[in-house]
Write a protein that holds these residues in place. Structure first.
Motif, mmCIF file in Angstrom:
data_model
loop_
_atom_site.group_PDB
_atom_site.id
_atom_site.type_symbol
_atom_site.label_atom_id
_atom_site.label_comp_id
_atom_site.label_asym_id
_atom_site.label_seq_id
_atom_site.Cartn_x
_atom_site.Cartn_y
_atom_site.Cartn_z
ATOM 1 N N VAL A 285 9.701 5.162 26.207
ATOM 2 C CA VAL A 285 9.528 4.323 27.389
ATOM 3 C C VAL A 285 8.296 3.456 27.166
ATOM 4 N N ASP A 286 8.459 2.143 27.289
ATOM 5 C CA ASP A 286 7.301 1.263 27.174
ATOM 6 C C ASP A 286 6.344 1.517 28.328
ATOM 7 N N SER A 287 5.048 1.379 28.070
ATOM 8 C CA SER A 287 4.067 1.666 29.105
ATOM 9 C C SER A 287 4.016 0.586 30.181
ATOM 10 N N ASP A 288 4.726 -0.516 29.983
ATOM 11 C CA ASP A 288 4.815 -1.520 31.044
ATOM 12 C C ASP A 288 6.168 -1.448 31.748
ATOM 13 N N SER A 289 6.822 -0.293 31.628
ATOM 14 C CA SER A 289 8.100 -0.075 32.298
ATOM 15 C C SER A 289 7.979 1.081 33.293
ATOM 16 N N VAL A 290 8.741 1.002 34.363
ATOM 17 C CA VAL A 290 8.773 2.045 35.388
ATOM 18 C C VAL A 290 10.199 2.546 35.501
ATOM 19 N N LEU A 291 10.377 3.860 35.396
ATOM 20 C CA LEU A 291 11.701 4.447 35.489
ATOM 21 C C LEU A 291 12.044 4.779 36.930
ATOM 22 N N GLU A 292 13.309 4.603 37.275
ATOM 23 C CA GLU A 292 13.761 5.090 38.566
ATOM 24 C C GLU A 292 13.773 6.613 38.525
ATOM 25 N N GLU A 293 13.669 7.208 39.682
ATOM 26 C CA GLU A 293 13.457 8.645 39.802
ATOM 27 C C GLU A 293 14.478 9.471 39.012
ATOM 28 N N ASP A 294 15.739 9.068 39.052
ATOM 29 C CA ASP A 294 16.792 9.856 38.419
ATOM 30 C C ASP A 294 17.207 9.328 37.056
ATOM 31 N N ALA A 295 16.448 8.384 36.516
ATOM 32 C CA ALA A 295 16.853 7.700 35.291
ATOM 33 C C ALA A 295 17.035 8.653 34.110
ATOM 34 N N MET A 296 16.094 9.558 33.911
ATOM 35 C CA MET A 296 16.185 10.451 32.756
ATOM 36 C C MET A 296 17.354 11.421 32.901
ATOM 37 N N ARG A 297 17.526 11.950 34.095
ATOM 38 C CA ARG A 297 18.623 12.893 34.331
ATOM 39 C C ARG A 297 19.970 12.233 34.057
ATOM 40 N N ILE A 298 20.116 10.977 34.462
ATOM 41 C CA ILE A 298 21.373 10.255 34.249
ATOM 42 C C ILE A 298 21.567 9.935 32.769
ATOM 43 N N LEU A 299 20.500 9.502 32.110
ATOM 44 C CA LEU A 299 20.615 9.048 30.723
ATOM 45 C C LEU A 299 21.090 10.151 29.788
ATOM 46 N N VAL A 300 20.580 11.349 29.963
ATOM 47 C CA VAL A 300 20.878 12.418 29.007
ATOM 48 C C VAL A 300 22.296 12.962 29.138
ATOM 49 N N GLN A 301 23.001 12.604 30.206
ATOM 50 C CA GLN A 301 24.356 13.128 30.380
ATOM 51 C C GLN A 301 25.291 12.664 29.270
ATOM 52 N N ALA A 302 25.001 11.507 28.676
ATOM 53 C CA ALA A 302 25.852 10.990 27.602
ATOM 54 C C ALA A 302 25.849 11.895 26.384
ATOM 55 N N PHE A 303 24.794 12.691 26.206
ATOM 56 C CA PHE A 303 24.708 13.574 25.043
ATOM 57 C C PHE A 303 25.605 14.802 25.202
ATOM 58 N N HIS A 304 26.340 14.829 26.288
ATOM 59 C CA HIS A 304 27.353 15.882 26.455
ATOM 60 C C HIS A 304 28.384 15.808 25.329
ATOM 61 N N GLU A 305 28.641 14.579 24.852
ATOM 62 C CA GLU A 305 29.548 14.406 23.712
ATOM 63 C C GLU A 305 28.758 14.571 22.417
ATOM 64 N N PRO A 306 29.133 15.484 21.557
ATOM 65 C CA PRO A 306 28.349 15.792 20.349
ATOM 66 C C PRO A 306 28.154 14.615 19.401
ATOM 67 N N LYS A 307 29.051 13.653 19.412
ATOM 68 C CA LYS A 307 28.966 12.539 18.474
ATOM 69 C C LYS A 307 28.053 11.406 18.945
ATOM 70 N N VAL A 308 27.544 11.499 20.162
ATOM 71 C CA VAL A 308 26.637 10.467 20.673
ATOM 72 C C VAL A 308 25.242 10.713 20.121
ATOM 73 N N GLY A 309 24.715 9.735 19.393
ATOM 74 C CA GLY A 309 23.400 9.885 18.775
ATOM 75 C C GLY A 309 22.280 9.192 19.517
ATOM 76 N N ALA A 310 22.616 8.194 20.343
ATOM 77 C CA ALA A 310 21.585 7.456 21.076
ATOM 78 C C ALA A 310 22.200 6.836 22.324
ATOM 79 N N VAL A 311 21.366 6.671 23.352
ATOM 80 C CA VAL A 311 21.801 6.059 24.604
ATOM 81 C C VAL A 311 20.726 5.078 25.065
ATOM 82 N N CYS A 312 21.175 3.901 25.448
ATOM 83 C CA CYS A 312 20.266 2.868 25.945
ATOM 84 C C CYS A 312 20.381 2.767 27.450
#
Length: 553
Positions: A285-312
């Motif tokens: 996370v860039d230090s000039d960026s602000v995350l929404e409260e649930d951003a991290m929780r939502i982002l990591v859900q994509a890693f539920h699929e084993p073949k996903v290596g990165a999520v933007c």
């Protein structure tokens, strides 16, 4: 990284402005949950909820901004709740008889009479908003159909003017296909996934902002025992290390500080942060960026699929209303993520995970870490473009996706000079990484590969087409003003602006800045491509003069 401290102090006003054009498909209770880490969770229910979303943020985010225009809804975000109005002390109570005479008996009736008028105003505003957005959607559809029909009707131009006709078909086909494919994009579904996540944040001479940046991450809605922050002091000459240690001492072991005695560059700092944690998911996370409260929780859900290596994650502009330039960038960012990255994500082939907010599976980056840290191009160390380069490392064998509901808000350049330097730096890294992605993207989905190759060809051909239409043809062949070319540019500008307009929660004239941006691109940014290629061996960061602070961090 923040290079202008005054911009950082205006984050609060920028958040309020950003709310005005939040996408219709992203209703949020919180825009940026960034309460100080020491604030008690028990105090949270006491926060006042109005009809607008509640914004909690640390000290620098709470600074009031006075140079922002009033929000579209008449400033509702700044109004206190009716029940929170301050009590004004008055004189001693009057005698009952006097009070009965002085009391404004009709007041309740007057208040009741105002309510229907207020409701009508809200209904009229909603009706007007829906009507304007519907008109914009219809206009957008007509433009797209018109472009397709025009190209089909003049297909014979391929035999009369092969270069210009082929270029026009390529541009229109690419843009229409991006918008069309992005319609098939779907946000990820929740899987209840809560992996161990480490956020790596390098810092170089960031004493004014780094402490609050870390506190905002500590306040994310994510299990505290599964979220670690690794802060790397990259040889700062100011009090950055002291600020890092201050936060770490209050974070119950959730913040780990690494201190470089000398400046080694951003990649070295990021690599060191990756190596000291065994977290399954590594986020940046860039230090000039602000995350929404649930951003991290939502982002990591994509890693539920084993073949996903990165999520933007998705990035919106934070300082939207600061200048005419930030307004244009707001539209550009929105389309770049909602259309381009969404279309790439349909094929699991996002070519650049933005440094604003992205996460990687540890297993996907570790085999490439040493190479990535010491990457060179034409014999010169690669000092920028770390996000696009790391994405390339993962994309070779893994799926890379985009998640539009994991939102960050980032500060963009407000001055012309700073903006052009940033764009030149980005184009240099694009030059280098385009050569790399071209060597393996063909192994991915053929549609994704074709789109990637076209996206590389178009910036190289565009300056030639512009010179030919605007200068060569009128002067050498006396064709007169390049009406067709200008109309094509205008149609493209309308497509970008109108799309932005219909995707917002409320109608806003900000979409007009999208039209301005396309012509701004034609006048200035179009010609940067060749300059970036010719100067691609430079290692200069490009955001400051030649001084210690210019070293990437």
């Amino acid at each position: 990284m923040i290079r202008n401290r005054s911009r950082y102090r205006r984050v609060a006003g920028a958040i309020r402005s950003a709310q005005e054009w939040a996408p219709a498909d992203q209703p949020r209770e919180h825009l940026a949950h960034a309460a100080p880490a020491h604030e008690s969770r028990a105090a949270a229910p006491a926060r006042v909820r109005t009809t607008a979303r509640v914004i909690d943020r640390p000290a620098p985010f709470a600074a009031a901004v006075r140079d922002r225009p009033a929000p579209f809804d008449g400033g509702i975000l700044d109004r206190p709740a009716p029940f929170a109005a301050p009590v004004v002390e008055g004189p001693a109570p009057m005698p009952a008889r006097v009070a009965a005479v002085a009391a404004p008996a009709p007041a309740p009736a007057t208040a009741a009479a105002k309510a229907p008028a207020s409701d009508r105003a809200v209904r009229y505003r909603r009706l007007l908003d829906g009507t304007l957005r519907s008109i914009a959607a219809l206009y957008l559809a007509l433009i797209i159909v018109g472009v397709v029909v025009y190209k089909a009707a003049f297909i014979h131009m391929l035999f009369i003017d092969p270069f210009f006709a082929a270029y026009g078909l390529l541009v229109s086909g690419y843009i229409v296909s991006r918008f069309g494919i992005s319609l098939f994009y779907r946000s990820g579904k929740p899987h209840g996934l809560e992996p161990h996540v480490a956020i790596v944040m390098p810092a170089f001479n960031e004493e004014d902002a780094i402490a609050d940046s870390l506190r905002s991450l500590l306040a994310l809605d994510y299990p505290a025992d599964k979220l670690q922050i690794v802060a790397v002091n990259d040889g700062s000459s100011d009090a950055t290390l002291r600020e890092l240690n201050k936060v770490a001492d209050q974070a119950d072991g959730r913040v780990r500080v690494i201190d470089f005695p000398e400046n080694r560059g951003k990649r070295a700092a990021m690599a060191a942060g990756i190596r000291v944690t065994d977290a399954e998911i590594v986020a940046f996370v860039d230090s000039d960026s602000v995350l929404e409260e649930d951003a991290m929780r939502i982002l990591v859900q994509a890693f539920h699929e084993p073949k996903v290596g990165a999520v933007c994650g998705h990035a919106d502009v934070l300082n939207v209303r600061a200048t005419w330039l930030t307004r244009m960038q707001a539209v550009r960012y929105f389309v770049a993520f909602k259309v381009i990255k969404a279309a790439e994500s349909v094929f699991n082939a996002v070519t650049c995970c933005s440094g604003c907010f992205s996460a990687y599976r540890r297993e996907a980056i570790m085999p490439h870490l040493d190479w990535w840290e010491t990457q060179t191009f034409l014999g010169v160390e690669s000092t920028f473009g770390d996000d696009r380069s790391l994405t390339n490392c993962v994309l070779r064998k893994w799926k890379v996706r985009y998640e539009d509901k994991a939102v960050s808000h980032t500060i963009v350049p407000e001055s012309f000079q700073q903006f052009m330097k940033q764009q030149t730096r980005w184009k240099r890294s694009w030059t280098r990484e385009s050569l790399i992605v071209g060597t393996f993207i063909w192994r991915k989905n053929p549609i994704a590969a074709l789109a990637t190759y076209i996206s590389v060809i178009l910036p190289l051909v565009a300056p030639i087409a512009a010179l030919r239409a605007l200068v060569w043809q009128p002067i050498m062949h006396g064709t007169g003003p390049p009406v067709v070319y200008i109309l094509g540019i205008y149609a493209l500008a309308l497509v970008y602006g109108l799309y932005f307009s219909i995707r917002q929660r409320r109608y806003d004239t900000l979409w007009l800045a999208g039209i301005l941006f396309v012509f701004f691109y034609l006048a200035f940014m179009l010609w940067q491509t060749y300059y970036a290629i010719l100067t691609s061996r430079t290692a200069s960061w490009g955001t400051r003069a030649a001084e210690p602070e210019a070293v990437p961090s």
